[in-house]
Design a protein around this motif. Structure first.
Motif, short mmCIF file in Angstrom:
data_model
loop_
_atom_site.label_atom_id
_atom_site.label_comp_id
_atom_site.label_asym_id
_atom_site.label_seq_id
_atom_site.Cartn_x
_atom_site.Cartn_y
_atom_site.Cartn_z
N GLY A 45 25.01 11.83 56.84
CA GLY A 45 26.39 12.64 56.39
C GLY A 45 25.77 14.23 56.12
O GLY A 45 26.45 15.02 56.62
N GLU A 46 24.56 14.21 55.55
CA GLU A 46 24.19 15.74 55.21
C GLU A 46 23.88 16.44 56.45
O GLU A 46 24.10 17.53 56.46
CB GLU A 46 23.08 15.74 54.00
N ARG A 47 23.20 15.81 57.49
CA ARG A 47 23.04 16.41 58.76
C ARG A 47 24.41 17.03 59.51
O ARG A 47 24.49 18.04 59.93
CB ARG A 47 22.23 15.63 59.80
N GLN A 75 18.47 22.73 50.38
CA GLN A 75 18.66 21.49 49.65
C GLN A 75 19.17 20.34 50.25
O GLN A 75 18.53 19.28 50.36
CB GLN A 75 19.73 22.00 48.63
N GLU A 76 19.93 20.51 51.48
CA GLU A 76 20.49 19.43 51.93
C GLU A 76 19.32 18.77 53.01
O GLU A 76 19.23 17.47 53.23
CB GLU A 76 21.35 19.50 52.80
N ALA A 77 18.42 19.56 53.38
CA ALA A 77 17.41 19.11 54.35
C ALA A 77 16.47 18.28 53.55
O ALA A 77 15.92 17.10 53.65
CB ALA A 77 16.56 20.22 54.83
N MET A 78 16.21 18.62 52.03
CA MET A 78 15.28 17.85 51.32
C MET A 78 15.67 16.41 50.92
O MET A 78 15.19 15.53 50.80
CB MET A 78 14.91 18.67 50.00
N HIS A 79 17.15 16.61 50.69
CA HIS A 79 18.02 15.57 50.24
C HIS A 79 17.77 14.52 51.47
O HIS A 79 17.55 13.22 51.12
CB HIS A 79 19.41 15.78 49.97
N THR A 80 17.91 14.77 52.73
CA THR A 80 18.00 13.82 53.68
C THR A 80 16.44 13.26 54.06
O THR A 80 16.45 12.17 54.15
CB THR A 80 18.34 14.84 55.15
N TRP A 158 17.90 14.48 40.43
CA TRP A 158 17.59 15.68 41.33
C TRP A 158 18.74 15.99 42.33
O TRP A 158 19.30 17.28 42.17
CB TRP A 158 16.11 15.53 42.11
N HIS A 159 18.97 14.85 42.99
CA HIS A 159 20.20 15.02 44.05
C HIS A 159 21.42 15.39 43.41
O HIS A 159 22.13 16.41 43.90
CB HIS A 159 20.14 13.80 44.87
N ALA A 160 21.76 14.83 42.39
CA ALA A 160 22.91 15.24 41.47
C ALA A 160 23.08 16.42 41.14
O ALA A 160 24.10 17.19 41.24
CB ALA A 160 23.21 14.26 40.31
N GLU A 162 21.54 19.01 42.32
CA GLU A 162 21.71 20.12 43.30
C GLU A 162 23.12 20.16 44.21
O GLU A 162 23.62 21.11 44.53
CB GLU A 162 20.41 19.89 44.36
N GLU A 163 23.64 18.84 44.09
CA GLU A 163 24.91 18.69 44.52
C GLU A 163 25.99 19.75 43.69
O GLU A 163 26.90 20.19 44.24
CB GLU A 163 25.51 17.21 44.76
N GLY A 164 25.91 19.50 42.30
CA GLY A 164 26.55 20.61 41.60
C GLY A 164 26.35 21.94 41.88
O GLY A 164 27.39 22.73 41.87
N GLU A 165 25.05 22.03 42.19
CA GLU A 165 24.60 23.71 42.37
C GLU A 165 25.18 24.21 43.67
O GLU A 165 25.75 25.34 43.66
CB GLU A 165 23.20 23.72 42.38
N HIS A 166 25.33 23.38 44.51
CA HIS A 166 25.93 24.07 45.94
C HIS A 166 27.27 23.44 46.29
O HIS A 166 27.84 23.86 47.51
CB HIS A 166 24.95 23.79 47.00
N LYS A 167 27.92 23.00 45.17
CA LYS A 167 29.34 22.57 45.63
C LYS A 167 30.28 23.78 46.24
O LYS A 167 31.49 23.17 46.79
CB LYS A 167 29.94 21.77 44.44
#
Ligand SMILES: [Fe+2]
Ligand SMILES: [Fe+2]
Length: 275
Positions: A45-47, A75-80, A158-160, A162-167
Motif C-alpha cells: 500500500g505505501e509503495r 517516512q513511508e519507505a521506513m514504514h514499508t 512510531w508509525h501512527a 508519522e502518519e499524522g505528521e504527513h497526512k
C-alpha cells in the motif's frame, strides 16, 4: 538553500523476533490479528502511495511542500521496511502474511493499470485519511496498546505519529494535480468499499490460520472490542465523514496531544543515550 520539512524522518528499527507471541496485543486474539492484517497492507500500500505522489510531485513549487514530499517518501519507505520485517515474523506463527501481501500487491498493480494517474492519487488521499484517523485513535487511547508486547507497540506508535505528521502531503499534491471534490469523494467511496472488503476477507483468513475462525466467543470478543469498548472502529465514523465536506483539508482535524507526548518521550530517550 535546502528548506527543512515540517516533520522528521526517523530511521527506527524494531526487534521483531520470535520472542513476540502470536497474540501480542494482549486483548482478544482477533485484535492482534486485526493489527497484523493492517500490517500486511502497508508494504504494498505505501509503495503504491509513493508511486502515486511521485507521478505528480514535479508540480509542487512551494519549497516547504517540496521538502515535505521528500520527507513523506522517507517516512513511508521506513514504514514499508519495518512492516516487511514484522510481516516476515508473522510467518513464524503460521500466519500467511506473505500470501496476503502478494495479493494486495497484485490488486494494486491492477488498479495502476486501469485507473488514471490522478485517480490513483485520489485513492492515496482517501487511504491516507484512514491511516491518519486510525493512527490518531491508536495514540489517543492508551488502553489499546497497554497490554501489548512493547516492541510491536512502539512500532505501531512510531508509525501512527508519522502518519499524522504527513497526512497533508498527498492531499496537497492532489490539489496541485487539479483534484476536485466529486472525484475526491467518488474515489473515497470506491476505495472504502475495496479497503473494507480486503480487510474483512483477510481477517477471516487470519482467524482461520490461527484456528479460531469457528469460535463464536473469539468473534464476539473481537467485535465487542472493535465497536463497543474501547471501540476504536466506532470512533472512526465521525472524523471519517469530515472528508465529505467541501473544502476539507486533513489538517482541519487536530492530532491527539499524545503525539507531542510521544515525541517528548523519544527526545528525552535520545538525549539520555547521547549523554
Ligand atoms: Fe506509513
Ligand atoms: Fe502515510
Amino acid at each position: 538553500m535546502q528548506v527543512s520539512p515540517t516533520f522528521e524522518v526517523r530511521n527506527l528499527r524494531f526487534e521483531v523476533d520470535r520472542s513476540i507471541p502470536k497474540f501480542w496485543q494482549g486483548g482478544p486474539k482477533g485484535v492482534s490479528l486485526f493489527l497484523d492484517n493492517l500490517s500486511t497492507l502497508f508494504p504494498p500500500g505505501e509503495r503504491f502511495f509513493m508511486r502515486a505522489v511521485r507521478h505528480f510531485q514535479d508540480r509542487v513549487e512551494d519549497p516547504t511542500l517540496r521538502a515535505d514530499v521528500r520527507a513523506f517518501h522517507g517516512q513511508e519507505a521506513m514504514h514499508t521496511r519495518e512492516h516487511r520485517r514484522y510481516n516476515d515474523h508473522l510467518l513464524s506463527h503460521d500466519l500467511p502474511a506473505d500470501v496476503l501481501e502478494a495479493e494486495v500487491a497484485k490488486l494494486l498493480e491492477l488498479v495502476e493499470r486501469v485507473l488514471p494517474k490522478r485517480w490513483q492519487l485520489a485513492a492515496t488521499v482517501a487511504l491516507e485519511h484512514y491511516t491518519a484517523l486510525l493512527a490518531d485513535i491508536l495514540l489517543d487511547d492508551p488502553t489499546l496498546l497497554a497490554q501489548a508486547h512493547p516492541e510491536l507497540a512502539e512500532l505501531w506508535r512510531w508509525h501512527a505519529v508519522e502518519e499524522g505528521e504527513h497526512k497533508h502531503v498527498a492531499f496537497d499534491v492532489y490539489e496541485l494535480a487539479g483534484g476536485n471534490y466529486p472525484e475526491r469523494v467518488g474515489i473515497m467511496i470506491l476505495a472504502s468499499v475495496i479497503f473494507w472488503a480486503v480487510v474483512a476477507e483477510q481477517q477471516v483468513r487470519l482467524m482461520k490460520a490461527a484456528d479460531i475462525h469457528l469460535s463464536a466467543k473469539e468473534w464476539r470478543e473481537f467485535f465487542t472490542y472493535m465497536f463497543v469498548k474501547p471501540a476504536p472502529l466506532r470512533k472512526l465514523a465521525i472524523p471519517f465523514l469530515r472528508f465529505f465536506k467541501p473544502g476539507f483539508h486533513p489538517n482541519q482535524i487536530p492530532s491527539t496531544p499524545a503525539v507531542e507526548a510521544w515525541k517528548a518521550k523519544r527526545d528525552a530517550a535520545m538525549a539520555a543515550v547521547a549523554n
